[in-house]
Design a protein around this motif. Structure first.
Motif, PDB file in Angstrom:
ATOM      1  N   LYS A 302       1.014  -0.970   0.341  1.00 35.13           N
ATOM      2  CA  LYS A 302       0.381  -0.034  -0.210  1.00 35.13           C
ATOM      3  C   LYS A 302       0.624   1.008   0.347  1.00 35.13           C
ATOM      4  CE  LYS A 302      -3.840   2.247   2.496  1.00 35.13           C
ATOM      5  NZ  LYS A 302      -2.822   3.502   2.487  1.00 35.13           N
ATOM      6  N   ARG A 305       3.191   1.696  -3.097  1.00 40.70           N
ATOM      7  CA  ARG A 305       1.536   2.159  -4.370  1.00 40.70           C
ATOM      8  C   ARG A 305       0.931   3.492  -4.254  1.00 40.70           C
ATOM      9  NH1 ARG A 305      -1.382  -2.375  -4.407  1.00 40.70           N
ATOM     10  NH2 ARG A 305      -2.841  -1.441  -2.772  1.00 40.70           N
ATOM     11  N   ASP A 306       0.806   3.982  -3.022  1.00 44.26           N
ATOM     12  CA  ASP A 306       1.133   5.703  -2.843  1.00 44.26           C
ATOM     13  C   ASP A 306       1.641   6.406  -3.205  1.00 44.26           C
ATOM     14  OD1 ASP A 306      -1.243   4.537  -2.230  1.00 44.26           O
ATOM     15  OD2 ASP A 306      -0.810   4.472  -0.226  1.00 44.26           O
ATOM     16  N   TYR A 307       3.193   6.067  -3.471  1.00 43.07           N
ATOM     17  CA  TYR A 307       3.983   6.200  -3.371  1.00 43.07           C
ATOM     18  C   TYR A 307       4.988   6.714  -4.677  1.00 43.07           C
ATOM     19  CZ  TYR A 307       8.654   8.786  -1.865  1.00 43.07           C
ATOM     20  OH  TYR A 307       9.954   9.942  -1.908  1.00 43.07           O
ATOM     21  N   PHE A 308       4.704   5.713  -4.923  1.00 47.58           N
ATOM     22  CA  PHE A 308       5.676   5.349  -7.316  1.00 47.58           C
ATOM     23  C   PHE A 308       4.155   5.078  -7.995  1.00 47.58           C
ATOM     24  CE2 PHE A 308       9.203   3.679  -4.655  1.00 47.58           C
ATOM     25  CZ  PHE A 308      10.017   4.452  -4.700  1.00 47.58           C
ATOM     26  N   GLY A 309       2.819   4.732  -7.440  1.00 50.87           N
ATOM     27  CA  GLY A 309       1.453   4.482  -7.939  1.00 50.87           C
ATOM     28  C   GLY A 309       1.668   3.880  -9.101  1.00 50.87           C
ATOM     29  N   VAL A 310       2.618   2.500  -8.461  1.00 51.86           N
ATOM     30  CA  VAL A 310       2.497   1.751  -9.543  1.00 51.86           C
ATOM     31  C   VAL A 310       2.741   0.259  -7.564  1.00 51.86           C
ATOM     32  CG1 VAL A 310       4.714   1.049  -9.434  1.00 51.86           C
ATOM     33  CG2 VAL A 310       3.746  -0.393 -10.915  1.00 51.86           C
ATOM     34  N   ASP A 315       5.858  -3.155 -10.176  1.00 52.02           N
ATOM     35  CA  ASP A 315       6.929  -3.247 -10.458  1.00 52.02           C
ATOM     36  C   ASP A 315       8.153  -3.593 -11.000  1.00 52.02           C
ATOM     37  OD1 ASP A 315       8.298  -0.256 -11.313  1.00 52.02           O
ATOM     38  OD2 ASP A 315       8.381   0.399  -8.990  1.00 52.02           O
TER      39      ASP A 315
END
Length: 335
Positions: A302, A305-310, A315
């Motif tokens: 979570k 995903r919040d930090y890198f968008g994936v 990734d």
């Protein structure tokens, strides 16, 4: 004082596909200038590639080489030049060739990510080495038995390694000074507008100070402490106590100079380390999560995903696919 040398030293440069142009030229140019300034041929160099074709740098420029590695003349010194995706490079023929050169007593060096290649060939066992800061965590996880220092360059007996970039220049200037005297090395540095020859023991600056905006000693110390405690993160009270600062003062420093809370900045450091490990090692998502101080894969995913968008798994997969496809695209002339 340098040694008295009557015959030129020949240095071989093995250009691995997608090598770093700046690290290669930073290692080569001091040799050229040593000849120019001294008025004597102190050095010769031979450029090699695995197959003998032009070596292609990560920037796309192609460099004509003198021969394929198998046709190389006898060389007392060989420097492996690598760059993008050097941590995945696993050409068995190249590794075997390097092992044969080592058995012959050839002095082996590396610039940028090529420490991975020497390590994969088993040629750094028992040696101190270094590598570019961005690859340091992945290297340490992949080769825990090898001492990787995070310094600008290391010279350990017949192995010499550097972090890449302009660190290659400092390493070669040090070698020139050891053989031909400090005066010549200083003159070369002046020609290169390199105002200070750095010692190998200097820590890679970015590893300690990742943000050029950090110019306060207290803040830099806090960031350094965070970087040293990734696997078992410190809470803000423990961090403040080790810094000898109040919790409120640490929060104020980060809010003022980094525009975020200490916790947010710390999380970013851990996630950036996680991305390096995901993309540079064969560690699983869960192993990376634990290595970066997360108690569960769900929480890690979570945050990632919040930090890198994936998602971390996506990734990791996309990076490995790019690693496999990019060389094929380049061979086909696809940009």
């Amino acid at each position: 004082m340098g040694q008295v040398v009557s015959t030129p030293e020949t240095v071989g440069f093995l250009l691995v596909p997608r090598f770093s142009m700046i690290a290669f030229t930073a290692a080569l140019e001091p040799l050229r200038l040593a000849n120019h300034i001294s008025g004597r041929q102190l050095y010769r160099w031979v450029l090699l590639s695995p197959e003998g074709g032009a070596g292609e740098a990560s920037c796309g420029l192609r460099i004509a080489v003198d021969s394929a590695m198998d046709a190389a003349p006898s060389l007392p010194t060989l420097i492996v030049c690598s760059g993008v995706d050097g941590h995945w490079y696993d050409d068995r023929r190249v590794l075997s060739w390097l092992r044969r050169r080592a058995a012959e007593g050839v002095e082996l060096g590396s610039v940028c990510t090529a420490s991975h290649i020497l390590a994969r060939a088993g040629l750094l066992n028992g040696y101190r080495c270094t590598i570019h800061w961005e690859n340091l965590a992945g290297f340490a996880e992949t080769y825990p038995e090898i001492e990787a220092t995070g310094e600008l360059f290391n010279i350990d007996r017949n192995r010499f390694t550097c972090a890449g970039g302009t660190a290659a220049m400092d390493m070669m200037l040090y070698r020139i000074a050891s053989t031909h005297g400090e005066k010549l090395a200083v003159s070369i540095a002046e020609q290169l507008l390199h105002d200070k020859i750095r010692q190998g023991s200097v820590r890679q600056h970015v590893a300690i100070q990742p943000n050029p905006g950090i110019d306060r000693e207290e803040l830099a110390a806090a960031v350094k402490l965070m970087q040293e405690n990734i696997e078992e993160p410190l809470d803000l009270l423990a961090l403040s106590a080790q810094l000898g600062q109040s919790r409120r003062n640490v929060e104020r420093l980060f809010r003022k100079f980094m525009n975020c809370s200490p916790a947010r900045y710390y999380l970013g450091l851990r996630l950036q380390r996680a991305r390096q490990l995901l993309c540079q090692t064969k560690m699983s998502v869960m192993e990376v999560a634990i290595s970066c101080g997360f108690v569960s894969a769900t929480h890690f995913s979570k945050c990632y995903r919040d930090y890198f968008g994936v998602a971390p798994r996506n990734d990791q997969s996309s990076h490995r696919v790019r690693h496999l496809i990019e060389p094929v695209r380049q061979m086909a002339g696809v940009k």
